[in-house]
Every structure is written in C-alpha cells, then in structure tokens.
Design an enzyme around this catalytic site. Structure first.
Site, short mmCIF file in Angstrom:
data_model
loop_
_atom_site.label_atom_id
_atom_site.label_comp_id
_atom_site.label_asym_id
_atom_site.label_seq_id
_atom_site.Cartn_x
_atom_site.Cartn_y
_atom_site.Cartn_z
N ARG A 189 9.83 -20.08 -7.62
CA ARG A 189 11.22 -20.22 -7.16
C ARG A 189 11.73 -18.93 -6.51
O ARG A 189 11.39 -17.83 -6.94
CB ARG A 189 12.11 -20.66 -8.33
CG ARG A 189 11.71 -22.05 -8.81
CD ARG A 189 12.53 -22.53 -9.98
NE ARG A 189 13.91 -22.78 -9.61
CZ ARG A 189 14.84 -23.17 -10.48
NH1 ARG A 189 14.52 -23.34 -11.76
NH2 ARG A 189 16.07 -23.40 -10.07
N GLN B 150 24.25 -19.66 -9.10
CA GLN B 150 23.42 -18.59 -9.69
C GLN B 150 23.53 -17.32 -8.87
O GLN B 150 23.63 -16.22 -9.42
CB GLN B 150 21.97 -19.07 -9.80
CG GLN B 150 21.85 -20.22 -10.81
CD GLN B 150 20.46 -20.80 -10.92
OE1 GLN B 150 19.56 -20.41 -10.18
NE2 GLN B 150 20.27 -21.73 -11.83
N ASP C 28 22.10 -31.45 -9.15
CA ASP C 28 21.14 -31.73 -10.24
C ASP C 28 21.09 -33.23 -10.58
O ASP C 28 20.21 -33.65 -11.35
CB ASP C 28 21.50 -30.93 -11.49
CG ASP C 28 21.37 -29.43 -11.25
OD1 ASP C 28 20.66 -29.04 -10.30
OD2 ASP C 28 22.00 -28.65 -11.99
O1 SPQ Z 1 18.48 -23.08 -14.52
P1 SPQ Z 1 17.76 -23.91 -13.50
O2 SPQ Z 1 16.31 -24.01 -13.84
O3 SPQ Z 1 17.97 -23.40 -12.10
O4 SPQ Z 1 18.39 -25.39 -13.62
C1 SPQ Z 1 18.93 -26.35 -12.69
C2 SPQ Z 1 18.75 -27.74 -13.39
O5 SPQ Z 1 18.38 -28.74 -12.79
O6 SPQ Z 1 19.07 -27.79 -14.59
C3 SPQ Z 1 18.31 -26.34 -11.30
F1 SPQ Z 1 17.09 -26.63 -11.26
O7 SPQ Z 1 20.36 -26.21 -12.58
C4 SPQ Z 1 21.03 -25.15 -11.87
C5 SPQ Z 1 21.80 -25.75 -10.71
O8 SPQ Z 1 20.96 -26.44 -9.83
C6 SPQ Z 1 21.98 -24.50 -12.85
C7 SPQ Z 1 23.04 -23.69 -12.18
C8 SPQ Z 1 23.88 -22.75 -13.00
O9 SPQ Z 1 23.97 -22.93 -14.22
O10 SPQ Z 1 24.49 -21.85 -12.39
C9 SPQ Z 1 23.34 -23.81 -10.84
C10 SPQ Z 1 22.55 -24.67 -9.93
O11 SPQ Z 1 21.61 -23.88 -9.22
P2 SPQ Z 1 22.00 -23.05 -7.88
O12 SPQ Z 1 20.67 -22.57 -7.37
O13 SPQ Z 1 22.65 -24.03 -6.97
O14 SPQ Z 1 22.87 -21.96 -8.26
#
Ligand code: SPQ
Length: 431
Positions: free
Chosen positions: A123, A170, A316
């Site tokens: 990733r 994130q 998600d």
């Molecule tokens: O934590 P992780 O592995 O990235 O989890 C996911 C999920 O499906 O549970 C994505 F694969 O959720 C992210 C989400 O897609 C959780 C998150 C957050 O808690 O800030 C934000 C989203 O990701 P991003 O890349 O859009 O910031």
C-alpha cells in the site's frame, strides 16, 4: 486458512443486532488518549485485529493501556512523554495505524521502524511520508519512503499548506497530528471532504481545529486534554447487515447504535436512491458522533450511478454495494473510485473477479465497476477473501441468495473489523 460455508436461510433474516464499535474512531481514541495529558476511558471500543495493533504500538511507545471487559483505559503520556520503542512497530494489516502513527512519530525526535503484513507492504505510504517530509521529518523506507518498512525520526517541524491530490482521512489526519508540534499554522485541503473523526475528536480533547469547506487548519503547540470517549457502532460493518436484510427475502433487520456521521453515510444515500425499504431513527445523544437505529426490510432495488463526492463517504462500503447491485433491476455504475485499488486488496479487481466466479454480470473499469443486476441468479461456489476483511464479508453475503452454498476461503481476515460477523448472521437466521 479458515473456510466457512454460507447457506441460504430457511426463512428470512430477522432480529436486532448491536453493530461492533467503529474502527476509525477506536484507533483515534487510543492514539489521542495516548498523547493526551490524563486518563481516557473508552467504551464501545472495537476489539478487532486492526485496533489491537494500534494498542500494541502505543504500548511499545511507553503508554500504559488497560484492556477491561467493557472498556479500555489509556493512561496518557502527553505528546512529549512518548518513549523510543525497543522493537520494530508492527501494524499488522492496518493502514490507519501506520498512517496516523506516522503523523504522531513525525513529532518525536527518537527513531522508529514501522512494518506491516504483505498487504501493508503493497500500500502507498508516499501520500503520507511526502507531506511529513515537507514538514521536515526525516523519513526513509523502501522506494525512498514510499513503501514499508518505514524509518521515521521527526522533531523540529514546520507548518505547511498542503493541497492533497486525494480525499483521504488518513493523509489529512497524519498531517494534522504532525502539525500539533509544528511551527505555525498548518492547512490541509482535500478535493472532497473525507471522514472527519479526527477533527471532531481533537475538539473533544480540547484542541482548536478550524474547518472551512474542504480545508482544515491547526496551529502548532497544542496539548491534548484527556476525555472519555464512547465509540458508536461502525456504519461500515452495519452496511453488510443492511445489504443482507435488503437482498434476502422475508427479512427485517434492526441495527442499533449505528454511527451516522454525515461524512460516512454515503451508504444510506445509496440505499435510499436504490429504493430500499429502510427506516432511520436518530438518537438524542450528547456525543460528538451522532448515532441512529436503522431498520432494513427485504427490498426491490433499482440500479443507480455512484460517483463524485459520494465516493469518499462510502469508499469502504463498495464491496457490499457491488453485491447489492447484482440484485437490483438495471445497471449500477460506480466511478471516481480508483482509491479502491490501494486498499487491503485491489478491491475493483478482487470484487469483480469473485462476483464473476459466482455468475454475476459485472465488469471492471479504470476507476470503478459496472454491474448489470438481476440478469441471472448467483450460482454459489468457492470464493476467497484474499486477506481482505471487506471482500470476505461481501462475498459471504452472496451465500444468502445464491442457488447453492458459497464456500469462503480465508475467513479469518474478517477479524480485522467484525470478529462477530458470522455469529451475527447466524443470530438473524435462527429467528
Ligand atoms: O485502516 P485501513 O486498512 O486503511 O482500512 C480501511 C478499511 O476498509 O477498513 C481501508 F482499507 O479503511 C480506511 C478508509 O478507507 C480507514 C480510514 C480512517 O480510519 O481514516 C480512512 C479511509 O482510508 P483513506 O485512505 O481514504 O484515508
């Protein structure tokens, strides 16, 4: 690898479920509690693998975290009280842990090495390490810090004005956390608004966060003051039960305590547009995150187009929506969702290939997928989560409506966000 067989229920799905705690909010509660001054008690915490990885990492940084049956107690060290870890910090499968933690570690002058599992190794980390380096953190790693393992040694940060090419909570959160110890005011602007749990929770920890349109501004030098956090149910987990209720005949599924933060409720908008037979009752709550009870009945659905600013509000939930769309009349088009390619798996490819294997009429596009609904029933057969919890749960739902059972391989991945998923499905079937 564990396998589970999912069969059609004899009658419909009927019953009431309290959905597990929100994963995004649980991570933040532990991290913010750790860097706050004072003690934070967290109720409703999700004891899924990802959030347990966050607890492990924060403990390695010297924070005392107690795990009780009904709550987590975090004895905050303050942002200046963290310690250099003796071992490598292992985030497991959790993108949220590694990216938000990178923001915190960018404020620290000691050395850290961060690793994760095979999925994390693929990733992109450059989206976070890039802006943190601009703030003056020293970060290295594979492909010049684009990929894990990451090495971070921070301190002496400068504020930046960052315009992010992606709507990502994130990325936004990592920069906001680093900006707590930056010189001056940091601004982050996104193309569309991503989930705002960081902004809401930091305010509860008495940090002054200014939000204006798609821009968040934060002045360096803040300390967090501990506060108790109640984590609402995760709408991303609820989504699987909502879809299960909508696509299974003779069903009435009631979901309690569902988090309905407007930056996360794209799934509700989609279900409404597709014609789902759904009722929402909003709770009266004093929490900084709103909740509701949602009732879903078996529904006649129609295909729709899902794109633009709706995408970050349901990113998600797209694996669940893809299954939903196979049962809708007409075409569902999902576009502007290229971010799906950098999740736990490439969720465009995995969902399209797995649904095709069960006879669905679905094809991948550059930034999403196109699903022709109701052309033929799903056949059943063998499918794989490929280590992606959301793919696993979405494919399990197919067993509720397919001609013959679905055999899901690699079910343990589901423990990342919804350890009681199969138990809850069985509860709904037994009634
Ligand atoms: O934590 P992780 O592995 O990235 O989890 C996911 C999920 O499906 O549970 C994505 F694969 O959720 C992210 C989400 O897609 C959780 C998150 C957050 O808690 O800030 C934000 C989203 O990701 P991003 O890349 O859009 O910031």
């Amino acid at each position: 690898m564990l396998e589970t067989v999912i069969n059609k229920p004899n009658t419909g799905l009927v019953g009431t479920i309290t959905v597990p705690g929100d994963k995004s909010i649980s991570h933040r509660a532990v991290m913010f509690g750790s860097i706050a001054n004072g003690t934070t008690e967290i109720t409703g915490f999700l004891k899924g693998e990802d959030c347990l990885s966050t607890i492990r990492c924060m403990r390695q940084l010297g924070v005392n975290i107690e795990e009780k049956e009904d709550k987590i107690i975090v004895h905050g060290k303050g942002l200046d009280g963290l310690q250099e870890p003796e071992e490598v910090l292992d985030v497991g499968n959790s993108g949220t842990t590694i990216r938000l933690l990178s923001g915190i570690l960018a404020t620290q002058s000691f050395s850290n090495v961060l690793v994760g599992d095979d999925s994390i190794a693929k990733r992109p980390m450059g989206r976070v390490t890039g802006p943190l380096k601009m703030m003056n953190a020293f970060i290295d790693g594979r492909d010049q810090g684009q990929l894990t393992p990451l090495f971070i040694r921070g301190g002496n940060l400068n504020a930046i004005n960052y315009v992010s090419p992606v709507a990502s909570a994130q990325v936004k959160s990592a920069i906001i956390l680093a900006s707590l110890r930056a010189n001056g005011t940091t601004k982050v602007t996104e193309p569309y608004r991503s989930r705002d749990h960081t902004e809401r929770m930091l305010k509860a920890f008495q940090v002054d966060v200014e939000v204006s349109g798609n821009t968040v501004a934060i002045k360096g030098g803040h300390d967090l003051v501990a506060t108790n956090v109640h984590v609402p149910g995760d709408i991303s987990s609820a989504a699987f039960m909502l879809v299960a209720g909508a696509i299974t005949k003779n069903s009435k599924v009631i979901l309690n305590n569902v988090g309905v933060n407007p930056t996360r409720t794209g799934i509700i908008d989609v279900l409404e547009k597709m014609g789902a037979d759904m009722d929402i009752e909003y709770d009266q709550t004093s929490s900084f995150e709103p909740t509701a009870t949602i009732t879903m009945k078996s529904s006649s659905l129609n295909g729709i187009t899902i794109d633009g600013d709706l995408i970050p509000r349901l990113i998600d939930e797209i694996p669940a929506i893809a299954v939903l769309a196979t049962q809708a009349e007409g075409t569902t088009v999902i576009k502007d969702a290229a971010e799906l390619k950098v999740k736990e798996t490439n969720r465009i490819d995995t969902m399209v290939n797995q649904l095709k294997a069960l006879g669905a009429n679905i094809r991948a596009t550059d930034d999403g997928m196109i699903i022709e609904g109701q052309t033929k029933p799903l056949t059943g057969g063998e499918v794989n989560s490929f280590g992606d919890h959301r793919v696993g749960m979405a494919m399990a739902l197919c067993g509720l409506i397919s001609d013959s059972p679905v055999q899901l391989i690699n079910t343990e991945a589901i423990n990342v966000s919804y350890p009681k998923f199969f138990e809850h499905l069985e509860m709904l079937k037994q009634k």
